[in-house]
Structure formats: structure tokens, C-alpha cells
Motif scaffolding. Structure first.
Motif, PDB file in Angstrom:
ATOM      1  N   HIS A 141       0.817  -1.209   0.000  1.00 44.22           N
ATOM      2  CA  HIS A 141       0.000   0.000   0.000  1.00 44.22           C
ATOM      3  C   HIS A 141       0.851   1.260   0.000  1.00 44.22           C
ATOM      4  O   HIS A 141       0.433   2.293  -0.548  1.00 44.22           O
ATOM      5  CB  HIS A 141      -0.949  -0.026   1.196  1.00 44.22           C
ATOM      6  CG  HIS A 141      -2.014  -1.069   1.071  1.00 44.22           C
ATOM      7  ND1 HIS A 141      -2.837  -1.436   2.113  1.00 44.22           N
ATOM      8  CD2 HIS A 141      -2.388  -1.842   0.010  1.00 44.22           C
ATOM      9  CE1 HIS A 141      -3.669  -2.378   1.704  1.00 44.22           C
ATOM     10  NE2 HIS A 141      -3.410  -2.643   0.439  1.00 44.22           N
ATOM     11  N   CYS A 144       1.557   1.798  -3.604  1.00 43.62           N
ATOM     12  CA  CYS A 144       0.352   2.287  -4.281  1.00 43.62           C
ATOM     13  C   CYS A 144       0.115   3.761  -3.968  1.00 43.62           C
ATOM     14  O   CYS A 144      -0.208   4.553  -4.866  1.00 43.62           O
ATOM     15  CB  CYS A 144      -0.863   1.465  -3.856  1.00 43.62           C
ATOM     16  SG  CYS A 144      -0.845  -0.258  -4.411  1.00 43.62           S
ATOM     17  N   LYS A 150      -4.906   2.911  -6.878  1.00 43.28           N
ATOM     18  CA  LYS A 150      -5.593   2.048  -5.942  1.00 43.28           C
ATOM     19  C   LYS A 150      -5.019   0.639  -6.029  1.00 43.28           C
ATOM     20  O   LYS A 150      -4.584   0.211  -7.111  1.00 43.28           O
ATOM     21  CB  LYS A 150      -7.087   2.019  -6.247  1.00 43.28           C
ATOM     22  CG  LYS A 150      -7.773   3.362  -6.097  1.00 43.28           C
ATOM     23  CD  LYS A 150      -9.237   3.263  -6.474  1.00 43.28           C
ATOM     24  CE  LYS A 150      -9.928   4.618  -6.338  1.00 43.28           C
ATOM     25  NZ  LYS A 150     -11.361   4.548  -6.733  1.00 43.28           N
ATOM     26  N   PRO A 151      -5.004  -0.112  -4.926  1.00 44.29           N
ATOM     27  CA  PRO A 151      -4.493  -1.490  -4.971  1.00 44.29           C
ATOM     28  C   PRO A 151      -5.154  -2.340  -6.054  1.00 44.29           C
ATOM     29  O   PRO A 151      -4.487  -3.157  -6.693  1.00 44.29           O
ATOM     30  CB  PRO A 151      -4.813  -2.017  -3.566  1.00 44.29           C
ATOM     31  CG  PRO A 151      -4.793  -0.803  -2.695  1.00 44.29           C
ATOM     32  CD  PRO A 151      -5.377   0.288  -3.549  1.00 44.29           C
ATOM     33  N   GLN A 152      -6.449  -2.103  -6.278  1.00 38.60           N
ATOM     34  CA  GLN A 152      -7.173  -2.905  -7.268  1.00 38.60           C
ATOM     35  C   GLN A 152      -6.716  -2.626  -8.696  1.00 38.60           C
ATOM     36  O   GLN A 152      -7.028  -3.380  -9.609  1.00 38.60           O
ATOM     37  CB  GLN A 152      -8.686  -2.652  -7.150  1.00 38.60           C
ATOM     38  CG  GLN A 152      -9.309  -3.130  -5.852  1.00 38.60           C
ATOM     39  CD  GLN A 152      -9.003  -2.226  -4.665  1.00 38.60           C
ATOM     40  OE1 GLN A 152      -8.645  -1.056  -4.845  1.00 38.60           O
ATOM     41  NE2 GLN A 152      -9.130  -2.753  -3.451  1.00 38.60           N
ATOM     42  N   GLN A 153      -5.965  -1.545  -8.872  1.00 38.08           N
ATOM     43  CA  GLN A 153      -5.449  -1.203 -10.192  1.00 38.08           C
ATOM     44  C   GLN A 153      -4.072  -1.808 -10.444  1.00 38.08           C
ATOM     45  O   GLN A 153      -3.504  -1.610 -11.519  1.00 38.08           O
ATOM     46  CB  GLN A 153      -5.358   0.320 -10.341  1.00 38.08           C
ATOM     47  CG  GLN A 153      -6.692   1.036 -10.304  1.00 38.08           C
ATOM     48  CD  GLN A 153      -6.531   2.545 -10.322  1.00 38.08           C
ATOM     49  OE1 GLN A 153      -5.962   3.136  -9.407  1.00 38.08           O
ATOM     50  NE2 GLN A 153      -7.017   3.167 -11.383  1.00 38.08           N
ATOM     51  N   CYS A 154      -3.552  -2.541  -9.466  1.00 35.46           N
ATOM     52  CA  CYS A 154      -2.181  -3.060  -9.546  1.00 35.46           C
ATOM     53  C   CYS A 154      -2.169  -4.576  -9.629  1.00 35.46           C
ATOM     54  O   CYS A 154      -3.098  -5.251  -9.177  1.00 35.46           O
ATOM     55  CB  CYS A 154      -1.380  -2.642  -8.316  1.00 35.46           C
ATOM     56  SG  CYS A 154      -1.292  -0.862  -8.066  1.00 35.46           S
ATOM     57  N   ASN A 172      -4.988  -7.094  -1.371  1.00 35.93           N
ATOM     58  CA  ASN A 172      -6.155  -6.945  -2.244  1.00 35.93           C
ATOM     59  C   ASN A 172      -5.808  -6.262  -3.560  1.00 35.93           C
ATOM     60  O   ASN A 172      -6.547  -5.400  -4.056  1.00 35.93           O
ATOM     61  CB  ASN A 172      -7.266  -6.168  -1.529  1.00 35.93           C
ATOM     62  CG  ASN A 172      -7.875  -6.942  -0.382  1.00 35.93           C
ATOM     63  OD1 ASN A 172      -8.156  -8.140  -0.521  1.00 35.93           O
ATOM     64  ND2 ASN A 172      -8.080  -6.289   0.748  1.00 35.93           N
ATOM     65  N   LEU A 173      -4.661  -6.653  -4.128  1.00 35.83           N
ATOM     66  CA  LEU A 173      -4.287  -6.130  -5.436  1.00 35.83           C
ATOM     67  C   LEU A 173      -5.192  -6.717  -6.514  1.00 35.83           C
ATOM     68  O   LEU A 173      -5.889  -7.717  -6.299  1.00 35.83           O
ATOM     69  CB  LEU A 173      -2.823  -6.452  -5.739  1.00 35.83           C
ATOM     70  CG  LEU A 173      -1.773  -5.909  -4.764  1.00 35.83           C
ATOM     71  CD1 LEU A 173      -0.373  -6.147  -5.312  1.00 35.83           C
ATOM     72  CD2 LEU A 173      -1.982  -4.425  -4.476  1.00 35.83           C
ATOM     73  N   GLY A 174      -5.163  -6.099  -7.678  1.00 35.76           N
ATOM     74  CA  GLY A 174      -6.035  -6.540  -8.753  1.00 35.76           C
ATOM     75  C   GLY A 174      -5.740  -7.920  -9.282  1.00 35.76           C
ATOM     76  O   GLY A 174      -6.599  -8.557  -9.905  1.00 35.76           O
TER      77      GLY A 174
END
Length: 241
Positions: A141, A144, A150-154, A172-174
């Protein structure tokens, strides 16, 4: 593999019997992994001392030369191939690219500088500079946050299930992409990657074909943070690579 090469060199260059040379290299590697550095000494002095101990009374006078040979082999082995350099350069035209590595600060930054890695990444984090190491979610994080994503974008791309892949999942990465260093099968008790590729240069096949080019900072720099900037966390240990 590097241990075998060095054992062969010990035999060919200094006449150390192959079995003895192999045992010497094993002893050094055990000591190095257990304690890769001693803050009361320079990295060079500490490693030479470990080699002197591994070589024993009969061969410890060779410690300086053997250490320099090991160091050269180490960085020859770790150096980025032209294919990987080209991959990173192309990725940075469309994505932010970060490096997160576990290990003590001095040893890991030596590796980063000797391998000229700064120019290939938008952020470099060494666990020895932080209260956390992979797989702790906070180290991901921090990267990020610095990049403004955002973590979900990685996605996390790594070769270790227990640190890279587990850490990506915990943060919670992508997605997570595993690049195994050998023919290891995924154990059901270990974290499961979203994708497995044979070589890191296969990564573009998993990425969007027409990615949006990010707005890079004009004053882009390698991030290096100090311990007082963060709350206390778990201890750090070297990856021994």
C-alpha cells in the motif's frame, strides 16, 4: 548453480578439492542466509570474514580473492538480461512499474545500485527501510500511495508464493502473477496465483492491449523512506538471494 560454479573455480584456480570446495560454499551460504550483514562492519568486511570462516584454517588466506570472485558471480547472475530491460522500458511507457524487495537496507541497496535498477522503476521499496516486509499488506500500500493508484489497479509479479503472491492477495491487489524459478508445482497449502507464466517476458500477454498512458511525475525519483515515518511493524529479514 552459482555455488557449483564457485566450487569449480576454487578447484581450478586454487587447487581446493571439489568435495572440500563444495562444503566450503555450502557453509558460506548457510552463514550468509542466517546473517547477511553485521551493522558494526562494512558489507565487504563482514562477507570476507564469513568466507574466511567457511574456508577454514587451511584456506582462509584466500578469503579476499574468493569473496571478490563470489561477488562478481553474484551480480553477473542477477543482472537483468537485455530482454527484461526492454520489457521494463516498454511497460513504463504505459504503466507505473514498482519494485518491492525484502532484505536489509545496505545489502539490498547495494544490489539495486550495482544492477542499475533505479532507472527501470517508478518506485523502489526495501523492507529494511520500513517496519514491514512482504507479505505484509502495508508495504504494498505504501507503493500504491506513492504512485497515486488504488491497490485494485495493480498486479503483483513475483517468483515467491509465500511473499510475493501471498502479499499481493493480502493487499487486495487486482491480480497476482507467479513466475516460478523452477518446475515447482503449486501446493494446495500455498497461496494460489491468478496467473502462472514461464518467463517474465510473457507478462504483456496478460495485460490490456491498449493501455492508458499514465501521467508520470516530472520530478520522478526513487522512494526511500526511513523507519520513523511509520508505525512499528514486523521485523525484516533478508531474502538471501
Amino acid at each position: 548453480m552459482r555455488r557449483q560454479w564457485l566450487a569449480q573455480i576454487l578447484w581450478e584456480r586454487w587447487g581446493v578439492a571439489l568435495e572440500v570446495a563444495s562444503n566450503v560454499c555450502k557453509a558460506y551460504l548457510r552463514a550468509f542466509r542466517k546473517c547477511p550483514e553485521n551493522l558494526s562492519m562494512s558489507l565487504d568486511s563482514w562477507r570476507r570474514m564469513l568466507w574466511a570462516q567457511a574456508l577454514g584454517d587451511q584456506y582462509n588466506k584466500l578469503a579476499g580473492e574468493v569473496y571478490q570472485t563470489w561477488l562478481q558471480l553474484r551480480y553477473d547472475y542477477l543482472a537483468l538480461t537485455p530482454e527484461v530491460q526492454n520489457l521494463l522500458q516498454k511497460l513504463r511507457q504505459h504503466y507505473f512499474v514498482g519494485l518491492i524487495t525484502n532484505g536489509t537496507s545496505r545489502a539490498q541497496w547495494e544490489k539495486i545500485e550495482r544492477l542499475h535498477l533505479r532507472s527501470f522503476f517508478d518506485v523502489v521499496l526495501v523492507s529494511g527501510d520500513l517496519p514491514w516486509e512482504k507479505p505484509h499488506h502495508k508495504i504494498f500500500h505504501v507503493a500504491c500511495d506513492y504512485l497515486g493508484v488504488k491497490p485494485q489497479q495493480c498486479i503483483m509479479v513475483g517468483d515467491k508464493l509465500e511473499t510475493d503472491i501471498l502479499g499481493g492477495a493480502e493487499a487486495n491487489l487486482g491480480g497476482t502473477v507467479w513466475v516460478p524459478l523452477s518446475d515447482i508445482q503449486v501446493d494446495g497449502n500455498l497461496p494460489q496465483p491468478d496467473h502462472v507464466i514461464e518467463h517474465v517476458t510473457d507478462l504483456p500477454d496478460l495485460l490490456p492491449k491498449n493501455p492508458k498512458v499514465p501521467r508520470f511525475r516530472r520530478n520522478s525519483r526513487t522512494l526511500r523512506v526511513s523507519l520513523p515515518d511509520f508505525e512499528d511493524g514486523n521485523s525484516n529479514s533478508s531474502d538471501g538471494s
